[in-house]
Design a protein around this motif. Structure first.
Motif, PDB file in Angstrom:
ATOM      1  N   LYS A  83       0.859  -1.187   0.000  1.00  0.00           N
ATOM      2  CA  LYS A  83       0.000   0.000   0.000  1.00  0.00           C
ATOM      3  C   LYS A  83       0.898   1.241   0.000  1.00  0.00           C
ATOM      4  CE  LYS A  83      -3.903  -2.219   2.336  1.00  0.00           C
ATOM      5  NZ  LYS A  83      -4.837  -2.175   3.491  1.00  0.00           N
ATOM      6  N   PRO A  84       1.316   1.678  -1.199  1.00  0.00           N
ATOM      7  CA  PRO A  84       2.313   2.750  -1.285  1.00  0.00           C
ATOM      8  C   PRO A  84       1.775   4.168  -1.053  1.00  0.00           C
ATOM      9  CG  PRO A  84       1.698   2.010  -3.472  1.00  0.00           C
ATOM     10  CD  PRO A  84       0.966   1.123  -2.515  1.00  0.00           C
ATOM     11  N   TYR A  85       0.440   4.337  -1.035  1.00  0.00           N
ATOM     12  CA  TYR A  85      -0.126   5.686  -0.900  1.00  0.00           C
ATOM     13  C   TYR A  85      -0.693   5.875   0.505  1.00  0.00           C
ATOM     14  CZ  TYR A  85       0.348   5.255  -5.926  1.00  0.00           C
ATOM     15  OH  TYR A  85       0.861   5.040  -7.190  1.00  0.00           O
ATOM     16  N   ALA A  86       0.023   6.649   1.333  1.00  0.00           N
ATOM     17  CA  ALA A  86      -0.354   6.840   2.738  1.00  0.00           C
ATOM     18  C   ALA A  86      -0.878   8.249   2.982  1.00  0.00           C
ATOM     19  CB  ALA A  86       0.830   6.555   3.644  1.00  0.00           C
ATOM     20  N   CYS A  87      -1.905   8.337   3.836  1.00  0.00           N
ATOM     21  CA  CYS A  87      -2.483   9.626   4.212  1.00  0.00           C
ATOM     22  C   CYS A  87      -1.573  10.300   5.246  1.00  0.00           C
ATOM     23  CB  CYS A  87      -3.879   9.417   4.787  1.00  0.00           C
ATOM     24  SG  CYS A  87      -4.626  10.911   5.481  1.00  0.00           S
ATOM     25  N   GLU A  88      -1.163  11.541   4.969  1.00  0.00           N
ATOM     26  CA  GLU A  88      -0.284  12.273   5.875  1.00  0.00           C
ATOM     27  C   GLU A  88      -1.019  12.722   7.134  1.00  0.00           C
ATOM     28  OE1 GLU A  88       1.434  15.496   3.716  1.00  0.00           O
ATOM     29  OE2 GLU A  88       2.663  14.194   2.414  1.00  0.00           O
ATOM     30  N   GLU A  89      -2.355  12.726   7.055  1.00  0.00           N
ATOM     31  CA  GLU A  89      -3.171  13.180   8.181  1.00  0.00           C
ATOM     32  C   GLU A  89      -3.324  12.111   9.252  1.00  0.00           C
ATOM     33  OE1 GLU A  89      -5.311  16.327   9.939  1.00  0.00           O
ATOM     34  OE2 GLU A  89      -4.480  16.393   7.915  1.00  0.00           O
ATOM     35  N   CYS A  90      -3.641  10.863   8.831  1.00  0.00           N
ATOM     36  CA  CYS A  90      -3.918   9.800   9.815  1.00  0.00           C
ATOM     37  C   CYS A  90      -3.089   8.535   9.618  1.00  0.00           C
ATOM     38  CB  CYS A  90      -5.405   9.437   9.789  1.00  0.00           C
ATOM     39  SG  CYS A  90      -5.937   8.672   8.224  1.00  0.00           S
ATOM     40  N   GLY A  91      -2.316   8.458   8.524  1.00  0.00           N
ATOM     41  CA  GLY A  91      -1.456   7.302   8.302  1.00  0.00           C
ATOM     42  C   GLY A  91      -2.088   6.136   7.574  1.00  0.00           C
TER      43      GLY A  91
END
Length: 232
Positions: A20-28
């Motif tokens: 899962k290469p696309y991570a949310c910077e807000e909650c991870g």
């Protein structure tokens, strides 16, 4: 599985590698597809670009709007080949099919009880965890299921939204209206297997069966005397 494009194969392969290469910077929270991250970010920004022209409800995803719109059009494109029942959601049809196959893939690790729907397992598990997340702000009574809280609130608001079309008698719950409707149809669906006596309500049949079984499940906490009917 085969694909027309190499990038589609690359994305699909992540279902095997769990990458899962696309991570949310807000909650991870991470995603296999960039577009899913983009959709997820709207939960933080509160952006809802897809608006229903019929009622004004808005959604973060176009497919959610499409599904919602079926509540207006009454469209049910997913049909059960076994019995002909139709559904607005593919997931609802999938869950319904288990009523025919008797498949119960969601098993409680605590007691082994199995369910056809994942959400029912989630609700059931609260009986073990003693979790009651839905609390009445009026009296503090708590419930494991959101719908039970909604029904309970009517005891405070005195709201009775379920109205009989025959006599206009109103009820707080749909199940009570359904039971009441049997008094108009005179239909007695619940039949005693011992003596063939029939009843309009399941509860009435249960009480009647105790005349055959002599079962007395209601005991007085003061003296221990037992009764077949709770009101007694």
């Amino acid at each position: 599985m085969s694909f027309t494009r190499s990038d589609h194969l690359k994305i699909h392969f992540r279902t095997h590698t769990k990458e899962k290469p696309y991570a949310c910077e807000e909650c991870g929270k991470a995603f296999t597809i960039k577009s899913n991250l983009k959709i997820h970010l709207r939960t933080h920004t509160k952006e809802r670009p897809y608006v229903c022209e019929e009622c004004g409800m808005s959604f973060t995803r176009s497919d959610n709007l499409k599904i919602h719109f079926r509540t207006h059009t009454k469209e049910k494109p997913y049909v059960c080949e076994e019995c002909g029942m139709a559904f607005a959601l593919r997931g609802s049809l999938k869950a319904h099919l288990r009523t025919h196959t008797k498949e119960k893939p969601y098993v409680c690790e605590e007691c082994g009880k199995a369910f056809t729907i994942k959400n029912n397992l989630k609700i059931h598990f609260r009986t073990h965890a003693k979790e009651k997340p839905y609390v009445c702000e009026e009296c503090g009574k708590a419930f494991t299921i959101k719908n039970n809280l909604k029904t309970h609130l009517r005891t405070h608001t005195k709201e009775k939204p379920c109205v009989c079309e025959v006599c206009n008698k109103a009820f707080t719950q749909l199940c009570h209206l359904k039971t009441h409707l049997l008094t108009h149809s005179k239909e007695k669906r619940y039949v005693c297997k011992v003596c063939s006596k029939a009843f309009t309500e399941r509860g009435s049949l249960s009480k009647h069966l105790r005349t055959h079984t002599k079962e007395k499940p209601y005991a007085s906490e003061t003296c221990g005397k037992v009764f077949s009917v709770e009101s007694h």
